[in-house]
Design an enzyme around this catalytic site. Structure first.
Site, PDB file in Angstrom:
ATOM      1  N   ASP A 172       0.882  -1.111   0.049  1.00 24.23           N
ATOM      2  CA  ASP A 172       0.116  -0.184  -0.153  1.00 24.23           C
ATOM      3  C   ASP A 172       0.718   1.136   0.113  1.00 24.23           C
ATOM      4  O   ASP A 172       1.450   1.612   1.072  1.00 24.23           O
ATOM      5  CB  ASP A 172      -1.057  -0.083   1.171  1.00 24.23           C
ATOM      6  CG  ASP A 172      -0.344  -0.421   2.500  1.00 24.23           C
ATOM      7  OD1 ASP A 172       0.797  -0.801   2.566  1.00 24.23           O
ATOM      8  OD2 ASP A 172      -1.174  -0.031   3.473  1.00 24.23           O
ATOM      9  N   GLU A 200      12.368   1.033   8.008  1.00 28.10           N
ATOM     10  CA  GLU A 200      11.368   0.576   7.511  1.00 28.10           C
ATOM     11  C   GLU A 200      11.671  -0.043   6.189  1.00 28.10           C
ATOM     12  O   GLU A 200      11.317  -1.160   5.755  1.00 28.10           O
ATOM     13  CB  GLU A 200       9.971   1.283   7.756  1.00 28.10           C
ATOM     14  CG  GLU A 200       8.803   0.452   6.885  1.00 28.10           C
ATOM     15  CD  GLU A 200       7.651   1.600   6.774  1.00 28.10           C
ATOM     16  OE1 GLU A 200       6.414   0.908   6.475  1.00 28.10           O
ATOM     17  OE2 GLU A 200       7.783   2.680   6.811  1.00 28.10           O
TER      18      GLU A 200
END
Length: 526
Positions: A300, A484
Site C-alpha cells: 500500500d 522500514e
C-alpha cells in the site's frame, strides 16, 4: 447489529464475547462517533493514524459535543483540544537509544525488548484488540502487530534465541483466527474487515522446523479456518465471476485476489482516501474498496495496482489476480495436506494436495508472462497480463512453484530490470508510491534471496544479499538505527506513500539478523 459499529462499543464486545461474524461487516465507526472532530483532528495531528489509536479520556459523545460547541470560539486551538481529551500514542521504540559500543547484532537483540508487548486486558476505550501472548510490534507509528510483517520478524527472533516469542506469536495468530475467523490486517478494530498476505502456514512451518512436524497437526483447526476464509464462495462461482477473495476465470480456473469487506474510507487514512476518491470519476465506494484491498495486499501502495501506473485514484486491486497471494494460498493448501496426513486423515490430505497441485499448474499457466520472463499480475476481467515486472515474481520461487526454465528467466529479469546498487527494487516504475522504485523492502529481499537459492541461482542470491546487508549496515553506522525501507538506488533516504519513513523496524531487523547468519562474510557487523 448495524454494519457500522462505534469503536468503543465494538472493542467492548470483542473482548467480552468474540464475534466471528463481524469479520464480514464494515465495522469501523470513528467518523460516526466523533463527527466533524474526526476529520478535523486527522488534519491537525502530524499523523492521521494517531486519531484512531488514541484513547479518549472522556466519553466520545461528550468530546464530540464539546467540540461542536467550542470550535467557533476565537483562538480555539484544535491540537491542544485533542491532546487534552485523548491519550495519543507514542512511537513504538521511540525512546530506545543504541549504545555506541554495540554492533548491529547487539542492537537488534536488545531492540526486541523495546518492541515487545505484553498481553493485557481489553480496554473498551481503545481500538486495540487484546492478544493472549507477548508479541513484537514493528516500531514507529505501528504499535500493534501486523500479519505478514510478523513472519519476517520471526526469522530474526529465531536467530536471536527468542523461540518463546516465535511460539507465542503463532499462538496469537491462531487465537485471532479462532476469534474472528481470519487474521486481521493488524490487531485493531478498524482492521477487522481485511486480512494481509496469508503467512500463517509459513509461520507454522517455521515453528515446526524447531519444535517438530507435529506442530502442523496441532494448528490444523486454524489452518482450516484460514483456508475457508480465503476460499469463501469458491464452490458456487460461475466462470468469469468473483466473490470476495475468490475469482473463477472463464475456463473455470479458481484463483484468489485481494479484497476488503468495506467500501468506505479507511479510518486510519480517512482524509487521504476522501481526497483520492474526489480525484476519480468512478463512484467513491469503488475507489474505497480498491484502496482497502490494496492495503490487504501489504503493498500500500504500488503502481502494480494502478490502471495508469501513476495515479492512485485509478487503483484497481480487485481486478487483479496476483502471483504473490496465489503462491501463499498454494503454500496453505500444501501445509494443510501435510497436517491432515499427520492427523491420519489421508483422504483430506490427498484432496488438499490435489488442490495445491492444480493451483501450482494454474499459476504457471495463467500468471507466467513469457515475454517478460517473470510472473505478473493478471487482469481477470480482461484475461490478460499487466506485463509489469515486480518483485511479486519471486514468490513462486520461494514456494517452489516455478519450473527450472522459469526460474532461470526470472533471475535474468531480476538482474536486468530490478537489481540496484543496494538490493532489488520493488518495481521498475517511479510513481511516488512507497512500493515502487526506488524503494527496496526487507521481506521481498528475503523471499528473492531464498527463492533464488532454492533454484540454484546462488550467484545472484549472494549479490542481492550482500548489497542489501551493506546498505543496512551503512545506514546503521551513520544513523545508529534500522528503518522500514531503503532507497536501493543509493540516491537518498527512502520515501513516498502516506507517511514519513519509520524507525524500528520489525521486519528489517528480522531479515537482516537472519541474512547475517546465512552470509556471515557479507560485511563486518562491527
Amino acid at each position: 447489529m448495524s454494519s457500522r459499529v462505534t469503536t468503543s462499543i465494538l472493542a467492548m464486545l470483542l473482548w467480552v464475547a468474540p464475534l466471528p461474524a463481524l469479520a464480514q461487516q464494515c465495522v469501523a465507526g470513528f467518523p460516526e462517533t466523533y463527527g466533524d472532530l474526526f476529520a478535523d483532528a486527522q488534519r491537525a495531528l502530524p499523523d492521521p493514524k494517531a486519531m484512531v489509536d488514541a484513547i479518549p479520556r472522556q466519553p466520545p459523545a461528550a468530546i464530540a459535543a464539546e467540540y461542536a460547541q467550542r470550535r467557533g470560539e476565537p483562538g480555539f486551538d484544535l491540537r491542544a483540544f485533542v491532546e487534552a481529551r485523548f491519550e495519543l500514542p507514542k512511537p513504538a521504540g521511540g525512546g530506545y537509544r543504541t549504545d555506541p559500543d554495540h554492533d548491529v547484532v547487539d542492537h537488534i537483540d536488545r531492540l526486541w525488548q523495546e518492541l515487545e508487548r505484553q498481553p493485557r486486558p481489553g480496554d473498551a476505550r481503545s481500538s486495540l484488540l487484546p492478544l493472549p501472548h507477548p508479541y513484537i510490534v514493528p516500531g514507529g507509528r505501528y504499535g500493534e502487530i501486523y500479519y505478514w510483517d510478523s513472519y519476517f520478524t520471526m526469522l530474526g527472533l529465531a536467530e536471536s534465541g527468542r523461540q518463546d516469542l516465535v511460539r507465542g506469536m503463532v499462538d496469537n495468530f491462531a487465537a485471532l483466527i479462532d476469534r474472528y475467523g481470519h487474521v486481521p490486517n493488524g490487531n485493531r478494530t478498524y482492521y477487522l474487515s481485511r486480512s494481509q498476505p496469508p503467512f500463517f502456514a509459513p509461520m507454522v512451518r517455521l515453528l515446526a522446523d524447531h519444535d517438530g512436524p507435529q506442530v502442523l497437526a496441532r494448528y490444523l483447526p486454524q489452518l482450516e479456518r484460514e483456508y475457508a476464509f480465503w476460499m469463501a464462495g469458491a464452490d458456487s462461482l460461475a466462470p468469469g465471476t468473483a466473490h470476495r477473495r475468490v475469482v473463477r476465470l472463464d475456463d473455470g480456473t479458481v484463483l484468489n485476489r485481494y479484497w476488503d469487506d468495506c467500501d468506505t474510507p479507511r479510518d486510519e487514512s480517512h482524509i487521504m482516501d476522501e481526497a483520492t476518491a474526489a480525484a476519480s470519476s468512478r463512484p467513491a465506494a469503488e475507489v474505497y474498496r480498491n484502496l482497502r484491498a490494496g492495503a490487504e495486499s501489504g503493498w500500500d501502495f504500488s503502481s502494480r495496482w494502478l490502471a495508469d501506473g501513476r495515479s492512485l485514484h485509478t487503483i484497481r486491486t480487485v481486478e487483479i489476480v496476483p502471483p504473490d497471494l496465489n503462491s501463499l494460498v498454494h503454500a496453505l493448501e500444501s501445509t494443510l495436506s501435510e497436517a491432515y496426513r499427520l492427523s491420519g486423515r489421508d483422504e483430506r490430505a490427498d484432496a488438499l494436495l490435489a488442490r495445491a497441485q492444480a493451483r501450482a499448474d494454474a499459476i504457471r499457466r495463467v500468471l507466467w508472462n513469457e515475454e517478460l520472463g517473470a510472473y505478473a499480475d493478471f487482469l481477470w476481467r480482461e484475461s490478460r497480463s499487466t506485463g509489469q515486472p515486480t518483485l511479486a515474481t519471486v514468490y513462486p520461487l520461494y514456494f517452489g512453484i516455478a519450473d527450472e526454465a522459469q526460474a532461470a528467466r526470472i533471475a535474468t529479469t531480476l538482474r536486468e530490470r530490478l537489481l540496484q546498487p543496494h538490493g532489488l527494487a520493488t518495481t521498475a516504475i517511479r510513481s511516488g508510491e512507497q512500493w515502487d522504485l526506488p524503494n527496496g523492502w526487507a521481506p521481498l529481499q528475503w523471499l528473492a534471496i531464498r527463492g533464488l537459492e532454492r533454484y540454484g541461482e546462488r550467484g545472484l542470491a549472494s549479490e542481492v544479499a550482500r548489497r542489501w546487508i551493506r546498505r543496512n549496515l551503512q545506514v546503521f553506522r551513520e544513523q545508529r538505527k534500522l528503518v522500514e525501507k531503503y532507497d536501493v538506488t543509493g540516491a537518498a533516504a527512502a520515501g513516498g506513500g502516506e507517511y514519513p519513513l519509520q524507525d524500528g523496524f520489525g521486519w528489517t531487523n528480522g531479515v537482516l539478523r537472519a541474512l547475517m547468519v546465512l552470509y556471515p562474510d557479507a560485511a563486518d557487523a562491527r
